[in-house]
Design a protein around this motif. Structure first.
Motif, mmCIF file in Angstrom:
data_model
loop_
_atom_site.group_PDB
_atom_site.id
_atom_site.type_symbol
_atom_site.label_atom_id
_atom_site.label_comp_id
_atom_site.label_asym_id
_atom_site.label_seq_id
_atom_site.Cartn_x
_atom_site.Cartn_y
_atom_site.Cartn_z
ATOM 1 N N LEU A 239 0.875 -1.175 0.000
ATOM 2 C CA LEU A 239 0.000 0.000 0.000
ATOM 3 C C LEU A 239 0.915 1.229 0.000
ATOM 4 N N ARG B 162 2.008 -6.698 -6.191
ATOM 5 C CA ARG B 162 0.776 -5.925 -6.330
ATOM 6 C C ARG B 162 0.929 -4.618 -5.573
ATOM 7 N N VAL C 64 -1.173 -1.024 -4.336
ATOM 8 C CA VAL C 64 -2.373 -0.199 -4.192
ATOM 9 C C VAL C 64 -1.913 1.206 -3.822
ATOM 10 N N THR C 65 -2.434 2.218 -4.512
ATOM 11 C CA THR C 65 -2.084 3.590 -4.144
ATOM 12 C C THR C 65 -3.275 4.262 -3.480
ATOM 13 N N GLY D 33 -1.484 8.340 -7.575
ATOM 14 C CA GLY D 33 -1.463 6.962 -8.089
ATOM 15 C C GLY D 33 -0.855 6.912 -9.477
ATOM 16 N N MET E 30 -2.044 -3.006 -10.482
ATOM 17 C CA MET E 30 -2.214 -1.909 -9.518
ATOM 18 C C MET E 30 -3.677 -1.603 -9.291
ATOM 19 N N LYS E 31 -3.956 -1.035 -8.137
ATOM 20 C CA LYS E 31 -5.294 -0.518 -7.842
ATOM 21 C C LYS E 31 -5.094 0.891 -7.305
ATOM 22 N N ILE F 73 -6.707 3.927 -5.315
ATOM 23 C CA ILE F 73 -7.810 4.366 -4.461
ATOM 24 C C ILE F 73 -7.702 5.879 -4.276
ATOM 25 N N ILE G 142 -10.652 0.732 3.116
ATOM 26 C CA ILE G 142 -9.459 0.385 2.335
ATOM 27 C C ILE G 142 -9.163 -1.109 2.482
ATOM 28 N N THR H 100 -11.498 -2.923 0.139
ATOM 29 C CA THR H 100 -11.100 -2.744 -1.261
ATOM 30 C C THR H 100 -9.863 -3.584 -1.577
ATOM 31 N N VAL H 101 -8.913 -3.573 -0.667
ATOM 32 C CA VAL H 101 -7.667 -4.318 -0.904
ATOM 33 C C VAL H 101 -7.947 -5.823 -0.899
ATOM 34 N N PHE I 144 -9.425 -6.795 -4.132
ATOM 35 C CA PHE I 144 -8.377 -6.719 -5.160
ATOM 36 C C PHE I 144 -7.509 -7.986 -5.108
#
Ligand SMILES: Cc1ncc(C[n+]2csc(CCOP(=O)(O)OP(=O)(O)O)c2C)c(N)n1
Ligand SMILES: [Mg+2]
Lengths: 277, 319
Positions: B200, B249, B251-252, B263, B278-279, B281, B307, B310-311, B314
């Motif tokens: 993250l 992986r 996540v931003t 991001g 990538m995801k 946010i 979060i 969401t993670v 993902f």
């Protein structure tokens, strides 16, 4: 060493004449650029750099120098030609205007290291703010040099100019002399057709400035106006310098199409042949 | 897992004001420009202590930027701050030419960053400022995670950097959890939690939320790495590439539009060096709205809990 001020009108006229020749030749060589405003301001620039301003061409970063902020970056040719004539860099270099790798960028860019250039500029409506910042710093440092700022009349349509005007008066910046190139023209035509800016003197006065007017193509009138400004205290001063766009080349004088047009090399030589002093 | 203790909620704008004050105490050159919201950007402390170095310029942000440029050209170190929406956007062309093209050491403080501004609503929530500031040549963009870090980085940016700087900070008091003597360097990210299952990468207020999310993930047996990128430009490519390689992986997290923002800045490094899934946010191409800060953080799915969900999705469902 500071340049000895020249006050004799005929000597100043001779210098302006040479500057105009260089402006025409460098613009013709470059193939693009702004002829009208550059020619119109040659006399004002001569008066500033050869008479009114306290500066040392061999020592461009001299702390006590008067600063010239050119807000209308498009008339860079008159600044470059004047700086070269004053001795900041070789006149030879004027030929490189607008070429790849030149220190003479189309609009002034300090990143290219041209001696004597105080500000990168080309987006209208920003220079007077920078002058205000320099004037505030000078006051804070108890320095006595002046900040000169050259504005266009069309440029005065930018709202940010008036933010700057208000702030200069609010902070009593009597060390600023702003000079408006009042040629009545801009790109699309007459100021009064594009967007009326009159009553100009009253506008500046109501913003707290001392205003004087002169024929901006008459050296002794320009010097008188500057000397008048230098005597003022407590308020910033503005000179409405009435100039002729394209001054010196009868065929193009007062023709707004020449705001951003250049002569061919042949045309430039013809213009120079008939150039009036 | 590394634990972080909230020393008490504190607004990052207060940290900004402290940083400016500390730098000004060391350096006479520091001057501050006021744009009629001096206290709400944390600069009242400076104004009170250094009245002769404080210049009120009124509600005229474009002029403030130009004046700052003139001061910097004269050897001063000007600090100008107003709400980020105005500091970065109203003034964009003035920043581009007068400050960035001239490459001047001007400090621009972007206050009221993010959705957590709350009840003032969309007009006052800066959600586009990172995008516009990071695209400017010569500009350094700083986005600290809490008040302590904001003070540290503000002071350091004023004292040690050379060119233009944009520092972004918020309005709401948020957890103040980093230490006064933390190891920190402008341009270098901080790995706050170790882990190899996913990374993250957060900036600003969302760093704390990322740590919260990582804690929930850990309860599920997922070891998330958490990186605080307090400097968005120049970006720490090394820490990002390492995370891409080791955790596969990313996540931003940002309180900003995901388009062209933080991001995207991370993605620019990832896709060119070690592409991984990538995801992003953040705010998804819409304006904010009024509400209590915590209500908005919840609605826009920016709390630690949200979060975490969401993670998890993902990771498990590739959504
Ligand atoms: C912010 C901004 N808008 C537009 C331009 C394009 N532009 C360059 S010069 C000019 C006209 C300026 O008029 P004036 O100040 O009267 O100068 P003159 O034509 O007399 O030389 C314009 C619109 C610009 N350089 N900056
Ligand atoms: Mg004009």
């Amino acid at each position: 060493m500071t340049l000895n001020p020249i006050t004799d009108s005929n000597s100043l006229k001779d210098i302006s004449y040479e500057i105009r020749k260089d402006i025409l030749r460098m613009l013709a060589e470059a193939g693009s650029g702004h002829t009208g405003g550059s020619l119109g301001l040659a006399d004002v620039f001569t008066c500033l750099y050869f008479s009114a301003m306290n500066h040392q061409p061999e020592n461009p970063s001299w702390e006590q120098r008067d600063r010239l902020i050119l807000s209308i970056g498009h008339v860079a040719p008159v600044l470059y030609a004047t700086l070269a004539h004053a001795g900041y860099f070789p006149k030879e270099e004027l030929k490189t205007l607008r070429q790849l790798g030149s220190r003479l960028q189309g609009h002034p860019g300090r990143d290219h290291g041209l001696p004597g250039l105080e500000l990168s500029a080309g987006s209208l409506g920003q220079g007077l703010s920078v002058a205000v910042g320099m004037a505030l710093a000078a006051k804070l440092n108890r320095q006595t040099h002046r900040i000169y700022c050259i504005l266009g009349d069309g440029e005065l349509q930018e709202g940010s100019v008036w933010e700057a005007a208000m702030s200069a008066a609010h902070h009593h910046l009597d060390n600023i002399i702003a000079i408006v190139d009042r040629n009545q023209l801009q790109i699309d035509g007459k100021n009064s057709d594009v967007m009326e800016i009159e009553p100009l003197a009253d506008k500046w006065k109501s913003f707290g400035w001392i205003v004087t007017e002169c024929d901006g193509n008459n050296h002794s009138e320009v010097l008188d106006a500057i000397n008048f400004c230098k005597k003022q205290e407590n308020k910033p001063q503005l000179i409405l310098a009435h100039t002729i766009m394209g001054k010196g080349v009868k065929e193009i004088e007062n023709d707004y199409h020449w705001h951003g047009k250049v002569p061919s090399k042949q045309q430039a030589e013809d213009f120079i042949l008939h150039l009036t002093k | 897992m590394e634990t972080y203790i909230n020393k008490g909620n504190k607004s990052t704008k207060v940290g900004f004001g402290e940083g400016v004050f500390l730098a000004a105490t060391n350096l006479d050159e520091v001057v501050v420009l006021g744009a009629d919201i001096t206290a709400s950007v944390g600069l009242d402390v400076f104004a009170k202590n250094f009245p002769h170095r404080f210049f009120s310029l009124g509600i005229a942000e474009q002029n403030c930027v130009g004046v700052a440029a003139g001061l910097a050209l004269s050897g001063k170190i000007p600090v100008f701050s107003t709400y980020g929406v105005f500091a970065a956007l109203r003034t964009a062309d003035h920043i581009r030419i007068s400050v960035c093209y001239n490459n001047l050491h001007v400090i621009i403080g972007g206050a009221h960053a993010g959705i957590s501004v709350g009840p003032d609503g969309a007009t006052h929530q800066a959600l586009e400022d990172i995008a516009v500031m990071r695209v400017m040549p010569n500009m350094t963009v700083i986005s600290p995670c809490d008040a302590t870090q904001t003070a540290l980085l503000t002071k350091r940016a004023i004292e040690n950097l050379k060119g233009p700087v944009y520092i972004r900070f918020g309005r709401e008091p948020v957890p103040d959890f980093t230490s006064e003597d933390q190891e920190i360097e402008i341009g270098k990210g901080q790995e706050l939690c170790s882990g190899n299952d996913i990374t993250l990468i957060a900036t600003g207020h969302l760093v704390w939320e990322a740590i919260e999310a990582a804690r929930h993930l850990r309860e599920q047996g997922i070891h998330a790495r958490v990186i605080n990128l307090h400097t968005i430009k120049p970006i720490d490519a090394e820490i990002i590439i390492k995370a891409a390689k080791e955790t596969r992986r990313i996540v931003t997290l940002e309180e900003h539009q995901i388009h062209a923002g933080f991001g995207s800045a991370v993605a620019e490094i990832v896709v060119q060096n070690h592409p991984v899934k990538m995801k992003m946010i953040g705010i998804e191409d819409r304006f904010g709205e009024s509400g209590k800060p915590e209500e908005l953080m919840h609605k826009f799915k920016l709390t630690g809990d949200e979060i975490f969900y969401t993670v998890s999705r993902f990771l498990h469902d590739n959504l």
